[in-house]
Structures are given as structure tokens and as C-alpha cells.
Design an enzyme around this catalytic site. Structure first.
Site, PDB file in Angstrom:
ATOM      1  N   ASP A  36       0.855  -1.193   0.000  1.00 48.74           N
ATOM      2  CA  ASP A  36       0.000   0.000   0.000  1.00 48.74           C
ATOM      3  C   ASP A  36       0.894   1.247   0.000  1.00 48.74           C
ATOM      4  O   ASP A  36       1.904   1.315   0.687  1.00 48.74           O
ATOM      5  CB  ASP A  36      -0.915   0.000   1.229  1.00 48.74           C
ATOM      6  CG  ASP A  36      -2.066   0.976   1.068  1.00 48.74           C
ATOM      7  OD1 ASP A  36      -3.212   0.519   0.912  1.00 48.74           O
ATOM      8  OD2 ASP A  36      -1.821   2.205   1.091  1.00 48.74           O
ATOM      9  N   ASN A  65     -13.000  -2.741   2.409  1.00 45.94           N
ATOM     10  CA  ASN A  65     -13.899  -1.591   2.502  1.00 45.94           C
ATOM     11  C   ASN A  65     -14.861  -1.665   1.323  1.00 45.94           C
ATOM     12  O   ASN A  65     -14.438  -1.871   0.187  1.00 45.94           O
ATOM     13  CB  ASN A  65     -13.098  -0.286   2.465  1.00 45.94           C
ATOM     14  CG  ASN A  65     -12.211  -0.135   3.694  1.00 45.94           C
ATOM     15  OD1 ASN A  65     -12.585  -0.552   4.785  1.00 45.94           O
ATOM     16  ND2 ASN A  65     -11.043   0.456   3.516  1.00 45.94           N
ATOM     17  N   GLY A  80     -15.718   3.340   3.560  1.00 39.60           N
ATOM     18  CA  GLY A  80     -14.311   3.755   3.555  1.00 39.60           C
ATOM     19  C   GLY A  80     -13.566   3.405   2.281  1.00 39.60           C
ATOM     20  O   GLY A  80     -12.351   3.582   2.198  1.00 39.60           O
ATOM     21  N   GLN A  81     -14.298   2.902   1.270  1.00 45.49           N
ATOM     22  CA  GLN A  81     -13.617   2.537   0.025  1.00 45.49           C
ATOM     23  C   GLN A  81     -13.286   3.796  -0.784  1.00 45.49           C
ATOM     24  O   GLN A  81     -14.125   4.702  -0.918  1.00 45.49           O
ATOM     25  CB  GLN A  81     -14.508   1.606  -0.806  1.00 45.49           C
ATOM     26  CG  GLN A  81     -13.821   1.060  -2.049  1.00 45.49           C
ATOM     27  CD  GLN A  81     -14.660   0.014  -2.790  1.00 45.49           C
ATOM     28  OE1 GLN A  81     -15.816  -0.246  -2.437  1.00 45.49           O
ATOM     29  NE2 GLN A  81     -14.078  -0.570  -3.826  1.00 45.49           N
ATOM     30  N   HIS A 125     -10.442  -4.937  -3.561  1.00 46.99           N
ATOM     31  CA  HIS A 125      -9.112  -5.315  -3.049  1.00 46.99           C
ATOM     32  C   HIS A 125      -9.226  -5.664  -1.573  1.00 46.99           C
ATOM     33  O   HIS A 125     -10.111  -5.172  -0.875  1.00 46.99           O
ATOM     34  CB  HIS A 125      -8.099  -4.180  -3.253  1.00 46.99           C
ATOM     35  CG  HIS A 125      -8.574  -2.864  -2.714  1.00 46.99           C
ATOM     36  ND1 HIS A 125      -9.457  -2.063  -3.402  1.00 46.99           N
ATOM     37  CD2 HIS A 125      -8.322  -2.222  -1.550  1.00 46.99           C
ATOM     38  CE1 HIS A 125      -9.719  -0.988  -2.693  1.00 46.99           C
ATOM     39  NE2 HIS A 125      -9.055  -1.050  -1.552  1.00 46.99           N
ATOM     40  N   LEU A 126      -8.318  -6.520  -1.134  1.00 48.52           N
ATOM     41  CA  LEU A 126      -8.236  -6.897   0.277  1.00 48.52           C
ATOM     42  C   LEU A 126      -7.016  -6.209   0.869  1.00 48.52           C
ATOM     43  O   LEU A 126      -5.944  -6.224   0.259  1.00 48.52           O
ATOM     44  CB  LEU A 126      -8.030  -8.412   0.425  1.00 48.52           C
ATOM     45  CG  LEU A 126      -9.218  -9.360   0.278  1.00 48.52           C
ATOM     46  CD1 LEU A 126      -9.834  -9.264  -1.097  1.00 48.52           C
ATOM     47  CD2 LEU A 126      -8.769 -10.783   0.555  1.00 48.52           C
ATOM     48  N   HIS A 127      -7.187  -5.617   2.048  1.00 45.14           N
ATOM     49  CA  HIS A 127      -6.050  -5.084   2.800  1.00 45.14           C
ATOM     50  C   HIS A 127      -5.565  -6.173   3.748  1.00 45.14           C
ATOM     51  O   HIS A 127      -6.367  -6.734   4.504  1.00 45.14           O
ATOM     52  CB  HIS A 127      -6.463  -3.897   3.673  1.00 45.14           C
ATOM     53  CG  HIS A 127      -6.968  -2.700   2.925  1.00 45.14           C
ATOM     54  ND1 HIS A 127      -6.204  -1.587   2.704  1.00 45.14           N
ATOM     55  CD2 HIS A 127      -8.174  -2.441   2.366  1.00 45.14           C
ATOM     56  CE1 HIS A 127      -6.913  -0.686   2.040  1.00 45.14           C
ATOM     57  NE2 HIS A 127      -8.120  -1.168   1.827  1.00 45.14           N
TER      58      HIS A 127
HETATM   59  P1  5GP Z   1      -9.688   1.621   0.010  1.00 50.60           P
HETATM   60  O1  5GP Z   1      -9.778   2.914   0.772  1.00 50.60           O
HETATM   61  O2  5GP Z   1     -10.327   1.755  -1.355  1.00 50.60           O
HETATM   62  O3  5GP Z   1     -10.161   0.424   0.759  1.00 50.60           O
HETATM   63  O4  5GP Z   1      -8.153   1.361  -0.191  1.00 50.60           O
HETATM   64  C1  5GP Z   1      -7.409   1.943  -1.205  1.00 50.60           C
HETATM   65  C2  5GP Z   1      -5.978   1.812  -0.777  1.00 50.60           C
HETATM   66  O5  5GP Z   1      -5.156   2.000  -1.900  1.00 50.60           O
HETATM   67  C3  5GP Z   1      -5.533   2.849   0.269  1.00 50.60           C
HETATM   68  O6  5GP Z   1      -5.032   2.174   1.408  1.00 50.60           O
HETATM   69  C4  5GP Z   1      -4.466   3.664  -0.452  1.00 50.60           C
HETATM   70  O7  5GP Z   1      -3.410   4.001   0.413  1.00 50.60           O
HETATM   71  C5  5GP Z   1      -4.013   2.711  -1.552  1.00 50.60           C
HETATM   72  N1  5GP Z   1      -3.578   3.350  -2.766  1.00 50.60           N
HETATM   73  C6  5GP Z   1      -4.188   4.356  -3.439  1.00 50.60           C
HETATM   74  N2  5GP Z   1      -3.527   4.647  -4.576  1.00 50.60           N
HETATM   75  C7  5GP Z   1      -2.469   3.797  -4.628  1.00 50.60           C
HETATM   76  C8  5GP Z   1      -1.428   3.600  -5.581  1.00 50.60           C
HETATM   77  O8  5GP Z   1      -1.319   4.274  -6.596  1.00 50.60           O
HETATM   78  N3  5GP Z   1      -0.522   2.612  -5.303  1.00 50.60           N
HETATM   79  C9  5GP Z   1      -0.607   1.845  -4.174  1.00 50.60           C
HETATM   80  N4  5GP Z   1       0.328   0.913  -4.012  1.00 50.60           N
HETATM   81  N5  5GP Z   1      -1.584   2.003  -3.267  1.00 50.60           N
HETATM   82  C10 5GP Z   1      -2.513   2.968  -3.489  1.00 50.60           C
END
Ligand code: 5GP
Length: 119
Positions: A30, A86, A92-93, A99-101
Site C-alpha cells: 500500500d 472496505n 471507507g472505500q 481489493h483486500l487489505h
Molecule cells: P480503500 O480505501 O479503497 O479500501 O483502499 C485503497 C488503498 O489504496 C488505500 O489504502 C491507499 O493508500 C491505496 N492506494 C491508493 N492509490 C495507490 C497507488 O497508486 N498505489 C498503491 N500501491 N496504493 C494505493
């Protein structure tokens, strides 16, 4: 669905180190880690969010979980990690490509479940 940064990353259009990849998914670090270990498991197939997945995606969703477990082992955190998905803006997405964190390396016992994952 609209293309996203993760679409470009999974297609190789934005050079990114893959910690793992196979036919179905890639794993990347991330960009804004919320824990000492914070990686993203991203299917190559662009599904906007979990609630948009259908019966046809069952095998893929199972695969993502198995990859998460393998990654936890590969990263040496298999005994203590958290998986987060999310779903939707209110959930929070921020990137609308499922995607999975995988988070590890800090105390996960305190605070709310999504602690530290807000943008
Ligand atoms: P979400 O908030 O949609 O669940 O998670 C999106 C995640 O993607 C966030 O944790 C953010 O830090 C990460 N992220 C956003 N843009 C990029 C990117 O260009 N590269 C990487 N490696 N992570 C990203």
C-alpha cells in the site's frame, strides 16, 4: 465499471513491484501504509466492490483469501494479521476496484475494526 488506478497497476500500465502475482491477482504494498505490514491483494478482474461480486466470482473470491493466507506466511505475519475489505464510499472505500487489505505488525486488538484505514 470505470477504470481505476488498480486497473492500470494490474495491467502493468503503471510500473509497480508485485510482491506476488498469478493469473488471477496481484499483491502490492500500500502506498500509504496504515501498519508496518500493509499489502493489497487485487484481482486482475475489475469488480467495483465486494457487493458487486456475483456467483461467477465465487472461485476468484476464495482464491483471494487463499493468497492472503499465503502472503501472510511469506511476510512472516501468519500468527497475527487482519484482512479488511472496505465496501462503498460509506464503508471507507476510495478505489473502486475490489481489493483486500492485509495489515499486520501493530496491535490489532484496540479500537474499532477499521482503525487506521480511513483515507
Ligand atoms: P480503500 O480505501 O479503497 O479500501 O483502499 C485503497 C488503498 O489504496 C488505500 O489504502 C491507499 O493508500 C491505496 N492506494 C491508493 N492509490 C495507490 C497507488 O497508486 N498505489 C498503491 N500501491 N496504493 C494505493
Amino acid at each position: 465499471m470505470q477504470d481505476t488506478i488498480f486497473g492500470k497497476i494490474t495491467r502493468g500500465e503503471i510500473p509497480t513491484d508485485f510482491l506476488y502475482e498469478d493469473d488471477l491477482c496481484v499483491v502490492i504494498s500500500d502506498l500509504y501504509p496504515q501498519a508496518p505490514t500493509h499489502v493489497l491483494i487485487i484481482p486482475r478482474q475489475p469488480i467495483a466492490m465486494l457487493s458487486a461480486a456475483g456467483e461467477d466470482d465465487q472461485a476468484l473470491l476464495g482464491h483471494l483469501l487463499l493468497v492472503a493466507g499465503k502472503m501472510a506466511k511469506q511476510l512472516g505475519v501468519e500468527d497475527a494479521f487482519r484482512l479488511v475489505i472496505n465496501n462503498g464510499e460509506g464503508g471507507g472505500q476510495t478505489v473502486f476496484h475490489l481489493h483486500l487489505h492485509l495489515l499486520a505488525g501493530r496491535d490489532m486488538k484496540e479500537g474499532e475494526l477499521a482503525q487506521g484505514l480511513a483515507p
